[in-house]
Design an enzyme around this catalytic site. Structure first.
Site, PDB file in Angstrom:
ATOM      1  N   GLY A 162      13.550  66.586   8.599  1.00 25.42           N
ATOM      2  CA  GLY A 162      12.986  67.924   8.743  1.00 25.42           C
ATOM      3  C   GLY A 162      13.819  68.846   9.608  1.00 25.42           C
ATOM      4  CB  SER A 163      12.632  71.671  11.631  1.00 29.81           C
ATOM      5  OG  SER A 163      13.100  72.417  12.718  1.00 29.81           O
ATOM      6  CB  SER A 164      17.738  72.001  13.430  1.00 28.65           C
ATOM      7  OG  SER A 164      17.274  73.339  13.528  1.00 28.65           O
TER       8      SER A 164
END
Lengths: 141, 423
Positions: A68-70
């Site tokens: 998923g997201s950084s």
């Protein structure tokens, strides 16, 4: 009831140094940081995750790795600042999110195991992680 | 990990305490990865903002402490010098102009402004968007970058042929001060070839189509590199932005090839290089419908909030919304927010799009989005969005029900207050 058998020994590569022992929380599913966990209580919030609603705070978290997201590292970083980080991270898929997240969470972390940690370690097992020695000792509970 | 003499000097304090702390973090991070060395970068996109409640306590001690702890993972508060690399700020938590509409606390707004003044003074370009490539930061082919934001990373690698891993808040801080990042993963040519094959057997044309294909791609290949071939058309910036954001949400896709369209492969053989596809997936009408159903997390068809602009909308997307809303009025129980970078908002204002959206009762927001800010209009229970990424994340973050569909379906729900959907 506690068994008296010798603990199982698994070897791997230390990613973040340190030694810790605790109770295992095992999932074969990758974990999202931003949008996947609540950094205030260490719980999984992703609605389709098998651990949704459970907290990894103080647990030996055994999982494939990050997805998923950084925001992954920043969210796990905040679990440390909020006192709800896992006690250790044992993971199988190295990514930048995973490496940076483990580094800034500053808990013992390991990867590259010589055994399948998802079959050898079960949720609730007592686990001793020594990332400097490159060993994981598992006692079935 | 091997360090050059310059890097060793940085580590040992020749560039000051902040640069030493940055190099210390890069060494810990590079060793964790098993990287052989660092690589020079002059293109950093990170998160230097202080706009969340959890940062407030640290911010009370000054912005140098925020940067030291959260951007460098340093326990010691160090003085922050000018950025060594070209650096921009990604999305933040507060819309600097529409913060009252967001329900943001004025103290948090002030904290955000203080933080922006602090990093701006030190050379951080405050683009304040998840899409820096829309407003002036377009990496050249092969350029080594250190970017955060999964949807921007996959765009940089897949659509532009720039080279970046998914970096984080701490590694981008360290890269900005040193001009270095671990030479690992997508910085190396051999790690950029495809290893999964997706055959597209249903026409993919519209934005909805590209979002669904992206969501399917992430579900199928997880962190691998897909090569997509088949019935795809209308490939452009906006479609690839939408596709990539979806693929990076359902999986961890950071690189892909669409031979003939993306820069590193004219044909499939070039995309795979020395690799062979380890898996083969077919995207057909059934897979498309399954993805559409998977993205729905709502049951109640009475909608109260329409979220558009994830990733931040292009000028054409804002224009399209203005066109669809032209001369109409939103249902009185529905709020509609359009999100676009502030630089594009300026063009949208000049083009009359903002006025037309506002005349219909909608709002045009910048700098943030509801998933990042965790702020929605008060009392929202059911949202609708045209973004697979937002549909994936927002219901969990905001504890709301979520509908996903085309822009047209979202606008219709905005006008009628009822979700009909696309199927």
């Amino acid at each position: 009831m506690e068994t008296l058998t010798t603990p199982l020994l698994i070897r791997g590569r230390g990613v973040v140094s340190g030694r810790v022992e605790g109770e295992a929380l095992v999932t074969t599913q990758t974990i999202s940081g931003w949008g996947g966990i609540n950094e205030r209580d260490g719980s999984i919030i992703e609605r389709r995750h098998e651990l949704v609603g459970q907290s990894f705070a103080g647990k030996i978290l055994v999982f494939p790795g990050a997805k998923g997201s950084s925001g992954w590292s920043a969210f796990f970083h905040m679990t440390r600042i909020n006192g709800v980080a896992p006690a250790a991270m044992l993971f199988t898929r190295m990514t930048t999110k995973m490496a940076l997240g483990a580094v800034v969470t500053r808990v013992p972390a390991m990867t590259d195991f010589d055994a399948d940690v998802f079959t050898e370690i079960r949720t609730g097992d007592h686990v001793v992680v020594d990332a400097d020695a490159g060993t994981v000792e598992v006692t079935r509970r | 990990m091997h360090l050059t003499d310059t890097e060793k000097a940085m580590r040992d304090g020749a560039g000051g305490e902040a640069v030493a702390a940055a190099m210390d973090l890069l060494i810990r991070y590079g060793n964790a990865l098993g990287a052989e060395r660092l690589v020079e970068t002059d293109n950093v996109a990170g998160a230097f903002n202080a706009s969340t409640p959890s940062v407030r306590k640290i911010a009370e001690n000054g912005m140098a402490e925020v940067f030291s702890r959260l951007n460098l993972d340093s326990d010691k508060t160090v003085e922050i010098p000018q950025m060594a690399a070209r650096t921009c700020q990604l999305i933040t938590g507060i819309d600097d102009q529409n913060w009252a509409l967001q329900g943001a606390d004025p103290q948090m707004v002030q904290m955000q402004r203080d933080s922006e003044a602090f990093v701006g003074q030190r050379g951080v370009n405050l683009m304040a968007t998840c899409t820096p490539y829309q407003v002036g930061n377009v990496p050249t082919f092969g350029e080594h970058c250190a970017w955060m934001e999964s949807s921007a990373v996959i765009y940089c690698n897949g659509a532009l042929g720039g080279r970046t891993n998914v970096e984080g808040k701490e590694s981008t801080g360290a890269a900005a001060l040193t001009g270095r990042i671990p030479y690992w993963g997508y910085h190396l040519t051999e790690n950029r070839y495809g290893n999964r094959h997706i055959r597209v057997e249903v026409p993919v044309r519209s934005m909805l189509d590209w979002g669904l294909l992206g969501y399917f791609t992430g579900e199928m290949v997880e962190e691998n590199i897909p090569v997509l071939e088949g019935q795809m058309s209308g490939v452009d910036l906006v479609k690839l932005k939408h596709f990539g954001a979806a693929a990076a949400s359902s999986g961890g896709v950071e690189m892909y090839h669409i031979p003939g369209h993306t820069p590193e492969a004219r044909i499939a053989d070039e995309a795979f290089g020395p690799n062979r596809a380890e898996d083969f997936h077919v995207y057909d009408a059934a897979a498309r419908k399954k993805m559409y159903d998977t993205l729905q997390s709502a049951e109640d068809r009475k909608v109260d909030f329409i979220m558009l602009g994830c990733p931040h909308n292009s000028i054409e997307q804002v224009g399209r919304i203005a066109h669809l809303l032209d001369g109409k009025r939103l249902h009185p129980d529905v709020a509609l927010w359009v999100h676009t970078p502030r630089a594009i908002r300026t063009v949208a204002e000049r083009s009359g799009y903002v006025a037309r959206i506002e005349a219909a009762g909608g709002k045009v927001m910048s700098d943030t989005c509801p998933a990042i800010s965790r702020r929605l209009p008060e009392g929202v229970r059911v949202i609708a969005t045209d973004s697979a990424k937002q549909a994936h994340y927002l219901p969990a973050i905001a504890k709301v029900q979520g509908w996903f569909g085309s822009l047209e379906a979202c606008i219709e729900a905005g006008l009628t207050g009822t979700w009909k959907g696309d199927f």
